[in-house]
Design a protein around this motif. Structure first.
Motif, PDB file in Angstrom:
ATOM      1  N   PHE A 289       7.681 -30.576   8.674  1.00 13.35           N
ATOM      2  CA  PHE A 289       7.670 -29.915   7.370  1.00 13.35           C
ATOM      3  C   PHE A 289       7.391 -30.932   6.267  1.00 13.35           C
ATOM      4  O   PHE A 289       6.540 -30.706   5.412  1.00 13.35           O
ATOM      5  N   LEU A 290       8.090 -32.061   6.300  1.00 11.67           N
ATOM      6  CA  LEU A 290       7.906 -33.091   5.280  1.00 11.67           C
ATOM      7  C   LEU A 290       6.515 -33.717   5.358  1.00 11.67           C
ATOM      8  O   LEU A 290       5.898 -34.015   4.335  1.00 11.67           O
TER       9      LEU A 290
ATOM     10  N   ILE B 131       9.305 -22.729   6.678  1.00  7.62           N
ATOM     11  CA  ILE B 131      10.553 -23.109   7.354  1.00  7.62           C
ATOM     12  C   ILE B 131      11.013 -21.999   8.297  1.00  7.62           C
ATOM     13  O   ILE B 131      11.379 -22.261   9.447  1.00  7.62           O
TER      14      ILE B 131
ATOM     15  N   ASP C  62       6.928 -22.361   0.986  1.00  6.10           N
ATOM     16  CA  ASP C  62       7.783 -23.288   1.735  1.00  6.10           C
ATOM     17  C   ASP C  62       8.846 -22.572   2.563  1.00  6.10           C
ATOM     18  O   ASP C  62       9.117 -22.940   3.709  1.00  6.10           O
TER      19      ASP C  62
ATOM     20  N   VAL D 139      15.235 -29.733  16.115  1.00  7.50           N
ATOM     21  CA  VAL D 139      15.263 -29.533  14.668  1.00  7.50           C
ATOM     22  C   VAL D 139      14.766 -30.773  13.936  1.00  7.50           C
ATOM     23  O   VAL D 139      14.094 -30.669  12.904  1.00  7.50           O
ATOM     24  N   ALA D 140      15.038 -31.949  14.473  1.00 11.62           N
ATOM     25  CA  ALA D 140      14.590 -33.186  13.822  1.00 11.62           C
ATOM     26  C   ALA D 140      13.070 -33.213  13.713  1.00 11.62           C
ATOM     27  O   ALA D 140      12.521 -33.589  12.674  1.00 11.62           O
TER      28      ALA D 140
ATOM     29  N   LEU E 229      11.359 -22.442  12.275  1.00 14.46           N
ATOM     30  CA  LEU E 229      12.647 -22.255  12.946  1.00 14.46           C
ATOM     31  C   LEU E 229      12.535 -21.224  14.068  1.00 14.46           C
ATOM     32  O   LEU E 229      13.057 -21.432  15.173  1.00 14.46           O
TER      33      LEU E 229
ATOM     34  N   CYS F  24      11.867 -30.734  11.037  1.00 17.20           N
ATOM     35  CA  CYS F  24      12.032 -31.288   9.686  1.00 17.20           C
ATOM     36  C   CYS F  24      10.972 -32.350   9.385  1.00 17.20           C
ATOM     37  O   CYS F  24      10.409 -32.376   8.292  1.00 17.20           O
ATOM     38  N   ARG F  25      10.702 -33.221  10.361  1.00 22.11           N
ATOM     39  CA  ARG F  25       9.682 -34.253  10.170  1.00 22.11           C
ATOM     40  C   ARG F  25       8.341 -33.612   9.872  1.00 22.11           C
ATOM     41  O   ARG F  25       7.634 -34.013   8.950  1.00 22.11           O
TER      42      ARG F  25
END
Length: 192
Positions: free
Chosen positions: A151-152, A129, A125, A144-145, A133, A148-149
């Motif tokens: 990754f989840l 990330i 993980d 960045v939003a 990045l 994050c979306r």
């Protein structure tokens, strides 16, 4: 002949994919399609064929799509798909592509269980990330939003439950580049 699928998060296995393509000239690359905008550093026809939703719908109407996935991103829906566009002809060769578990299952249904070989690549993980990045910082307009979306979403898409459902039991840990590459190449040699 086979279609080898590197299964995993595209952003984390692209470097392995390029080395495999170089080391196995008998494996022909399959370029998949997406409706998302091209990113900095990407080339049309190398990472993807970048098409509009309208072009994708025309391909659907012509029954040219083998498998298709949609992601509800912060920028709206982005589609990723594999097309029956003449790139894959199992009577004439062996092929390789990057896909997801869902994509693998649909390719397996389309070509046959004995014709599609999954190679699942696991990535820590923190590595995922960090790579995401780094890639996002290189974009003209970093988001960045969306990072994050994604990754989840990958956490859910590649859950243990979903891995169990596909029957993929061999995993390649993507910690050490050369070790992972050696493991993948051994698996490919067994099938090609």
């Amino acid at each position: 002949e086979i279609c080898a699928c590197l299964v995993g998060s595209e952003m984390c296995i692209r470097d392995r994919y390029q080395r495999i393509v170089e080391d196995f000239p008998k494996l022909q690359e399959v370029v998949t399609y997406t409706t998302r905008p091209i990113r900095a550093g990407e080339t049309y026809g190398k990472e993807y064929f970048f098409v509009s939703e309208e072009e994708m719908h025309e391909m659907q109407e012509d029954d040219k799509i083998i498998e298709c996935r949609v992601y509800q991103t912060v920028h709206g829906p982005w589609y990723y798909f594999t097309a029956n566009d003449g790139q894959i002809n199992l009577e004439k060769g062996n092929y390789i592509l990057i896909t997801t578990l869902e994509g693998y299952r649909k390719l397996e249904t389309f070509f046959g269980i004995d014709q599609v070989v999954p190679i699942y690549i696991e990535v820590d993980d923190f590595d995922r990330i960090e790579r995401a990045l780094k890639r996002e910082k290189e974009q003209n307009t970093p988001c960045v939003a969306e990072l994050c979306r994604r990754f989840l979403a990958d956490e859910e898409d590649f859950s243990e439950e979903k891995l169990d459902e596909t029957g993929i039991d061999i995993r390649v840990r993507n910690d050490d580049f050369e070790e992972a590459l050696s493991h993948i190449e051994t698996m490919i040699q067994h099938h090609v």
